[in-house]
Enzyme design. Structure first.
Site, mmCIF file in Angstrom:
data_model
loop_
_atom_site.group_PDB
_atom_site.id
_atom_site.type_symbol
_atom_site.label_atom_id
_atom_site.label_comp_id
_atom_site.label_asym_id
_atom_site.label_seq_id
_atom_site.Cartn_x
_atom_site.Cartn_y
_atom_site.Cartn_z
ATOM 1 N N HIS A 1 38.280 129.921 -31.537
ATOM 2 C CA HIS A 1 38.813 129.635 -32.750
ATOM 3 C C HIS A 1 38.317 128.393 -32.974
ATOM 4 O O HIS A 1 37.396 127.776 -33.749
ATOM 5 C CB HIS A 1 40.068 130.269 -33.241
ATOM 6 N N GLU A 2 39.000 127.409 -32.273
ATOM 7 C CA GLU A 2 38.604 126.072 -32.502
ATOM 8 C C GLU A 2 36.733 125.443 -32.082
ATOM 9 O O GLU A 2 36.126 124.700 -33.069
ATOM 10 C CB GLU A 2 39.752 125.201 -31.435
ATOM 11 N N CYS B 1 43.177 130.335 -40.915
ATOM 12 C CA CYS B 1 42.824 129.126 -40.529
ATOM 13 C C CYS B 1 43.688 127.856 -41.602
ATOM 14 O O CYS B 1 43.953 128.443 -42.736
ATOM 15 C CB CYS B 1 41.194 129.174 -40.583
ATOM 16 N N LEU B 2 43.765 126.899 -41.085
ATOM 17 C CA LEU B 2 44.407 125.861 -42.237
ATOM 18 C C LEU B 2 43.195 125.608 -43.424
ATOM 19 O O LEU B 2 43.526 124.916 -44.354
ATOM 20 C CB LEU B 2 45.012 124.624 -41.298
ATOM 21 N N GLY C 1 46.479 125.002 -33.522
ATOM 22 C CA GLY C 1 44.917 124.499 -33.597
ATOM 23 C C GLY C 1 44.496 123.929 -34.443
ATOM 24 O O GLY C 1 44.596 124.192 -35.502
ATOM 25 N N GLN D 1 38.053 119.532 -39.610
ATOM 26 C CA GLN D 1 39.391 120.149 -40.649
ATOM 27 C C GLN D 1 38.906 118.561 -41.232
ATOM 28 O O GLN D 1 40.461 118.823 -41.653
ATOM 29 C CB GLN D 1 39.725 121.322 -39.669
HETATM 30 NI NI NI Z 1 40.529 127.203 -38.070
#
Ligand code: NI
Length: 169
Positions: A134-135, A92-93, A45, A50
């Site tokens: 999360h998103e 998380c990225l 995601g 981000q």
């Molecule tokens: Ni994230």
């Protein structure tokens, strides 16, 4: 185009995003770029903040590119129903290298618009439910570490601060 992923510490990640208003070619390009950036980073995601874009837009693919039909664009998404609970490790990225156990609903129903602006509702279970939560959190300026215990969150923050000092973040 593959965008670099914005990391923890950037204000855009902790600022509520603004609604998507225009469902034009520019938005379609942005969605394509977000999928490309997400796959390049091996994520399931990615939310627009981000990549530095403060809009209520996220892409999800829990198959990480294996099934083209699993590609989801969520514009202006909202959660309309939750049920049950699951507790799994989450990452998380934008917070690379750190993970933590986060409680999320086992089932979530969302309402959102697709890339053309058409409204739809969708049920998610397990990983998809977790990805929705999360998103959507990202669009409200909330990172997963906010759901961890104060102790664990402070530990992660201290480690990141150290990495920032040495230019490794
Ligand atoms: Ni994230």
């Amino acid at each position: 185009m593959i965008y670099p992923i914005v990391k923890y510490g950037a204000a855009v990640l902790e600022t509520p995003a603004r609604p998507v208003e225009k469902f034009n070619d520019e938005l379609h390009q942005l969605c394509d770029d977000m999928f490309e950036s997400m796959y390049a980073a091996n994520g399931v995601g990615l939310a627009a903040p981000q990549i530095g874009v403060g809009r209520r837009l996220a892409v999800i693919d829990v198959t990480v590119g294996k099934n083209p039909e699993a590609r989801l664009v969520l514009a202006n998404p909202e959660i309309i129903r939750i049920e049950g609970e699951q507790r799994e490790e989450e990452g998380c990225l934008s917070v690379p290298g750190f993970r933590g156990n986060v409680a999320r609903p086992q089932y979530v129903t969302i309402r959102a618009q697709d890339a053309a602006g058409t409204s739809f509702e969708m049920n998610g279970e397990g990983l998809l439910s977790r990805a929705f939560c999360h998103e959507l959190d990202h669009l409200d300026g909330v990172l997963f570490i906010r759901h961890l215990s104060l102790l664990k969150r402070d530990l992660i923050r201290r480690r990141i601060r150290k990495l920032q000092k040495t230019g490794e973040w």
